[in-house]
Design an enzyme around this catalytic site. Structure first.
Site, PDB file in Angstrom:
ATOM      1  CG  ASP A  66      -1.896  -1.072   1.331  1.00  9.14           C
ATOM      2  OD1 ASP A  66      -2.130  -1.714   0.289  1.00  9.14           O
ATOM      3  OD2 ASP A  66      -2.427  -1.294   2.426  1.00  9.14           O
ATOM      4  CB  VAL A  67       0.138   4.749  -1.043  1.00  5.45           C
ATOM      5  CG1 VAL A  67       0.767   6.116  -0.812  1.00  5.45           C
ATOM      6  CG2 VAL A  67      -0.112   4.526  -2.534  1.00  5.45           C
TER       7      VAL A  67
END
Length: 311
Positions: free
Chosen positions: A142-143
């Site tokens: 995930d970012v």
């Protein structure tokens, strides 16, 4: 969503009894997620009646769907990525330590920096396998999650690593700081995950979703939080975050999934306390087992220091 022409086909005999989203995916080359979204938007009918994603199809029935307009694939922009650390590099793979705030690859709506763009900007030539915007990417973070990622440089490495992830032979460990104290201290969360029924930016434990299995073990318990070692058996989007929230122990700082914002503020966290600490797999070139480790980044180390001092 902009719709184009209606597509109509009889359901093949081989899909008798399949869920609508699975049948759509196979008949029209859609992802299961996109197929489910179309069904949720009442864009799918069977013999003239609107159906949901979990309804079952009948062989020979007439299935009609309004497909979304095609959108151009996002492109890789080669540019330096501050903080992207190269952990290992050879002819087959490059292992990186991804900083928070960086996406694995371009995607619709994302205008920020990416791992593949950073590698391209640094002169790395990666595998051309996979979709154009995610070439060489065999798994993602995930970012808002930092830590280790492996990217394939050769076509052989891409094929071997993709199969290793499918076969679940890759050893992926994360550390997560979660609210409270999970009971039992060592356990497994086995709960299917699918897109959240009301918020398309979130995922949730959903009956009929994709099988998802997360193992966790307590590293250290503090007064109001617990540091866990987490091993993924599957690799669903937001899996650790969703599963920890589902057992009422969300990752500290993860406001999307129910973390206490006052605790995040006190610890100086602007994202979830979640880090990919180790990554092990059979090297696609030599066949030997290789393993890589990543230290906690500064924001997570500071938060851990603060919360341990409060115990």
């Amino acid at each position: 969503m902009t719709l184009t022409d209606l597509r109509s086909l009889p359901v093949p005999d081989g899909l008798e009894g399949e869920r609508v989203d699975a049948a759509l995916a196979r008949m029209f080359g859609l992802s299961r997620t996109k197929a489910a979204e179309l069904a949720a938007a009442d864009q799918v009918t069977i013999d003239g009646s609107v159906v949901g994603k979990s309804d079952r199809v009948r062989a020979g029935a007439w299935l009609e769907v309004a497909l979304p307009a095609a959108t151009p694939a996002p492109t890789i922009v080669a540019e330096p990525v501050p903080g992207l650390r190269i952990v290992h590099d050879d002819d087959h793979i490059v292992v990186v330590d991804k900083p928070v705030g960086i996406a694995a690859h371009p995607s619709p709506g994302w205008t920020g920096l990416t791992v593949v763009g950073g590698l391209a900007g640094a002169g790395y030539r990666i595998s051309t396998s996979g979709a154009a915007e995610r070439q060489g990417v065999v798994h993602r973070l995930d970012v808002g999650t930092s830590g280790l990622m492996v990217v394939a440089k050769s076509e052989h490495a891409y094929t071997v690593l993709k199969q290793a992830f499918r076969d679940r032979t890759v050893d992926k460990h994360y550390n997560a700081l979660v609210h409270g104290h999970p009971d039992p201290m060592t356990g497994t969360v086995d709960a299917p995950i699918d897109r959240h029924p009301k918020h398309d930016y979130k995922w949730a434990v959903i009956t009929g979703g994709r099988d998802s299995v997360t193992h966790y073990d307590t590293i250290e318990a503090f007064r109001h939080a617990t540091l866990l070692d987490v091993k993924l058996e599957t690799g669903r989007t937001h899996q650790i975050r969703v599963h920890m929230a589902a057992i009422k122990h969300p990752c500290v700082g993860d406001l999307t999934y129910g973390a206490d914002p006052t605790v995040a503020a006190r610890l100086g966290l602007t994202r979830q306390w979640l880090h990919a600490v180790t990554l092990g797999f059979e090297h696609p070139g030599s066949g030997e087992w290789v393993e890589f480790k990543s230290p906690y980044p500064e924001d997570l180390a500071h938060a851990l220091k603060v919360i341990s001092s409060e115990s």
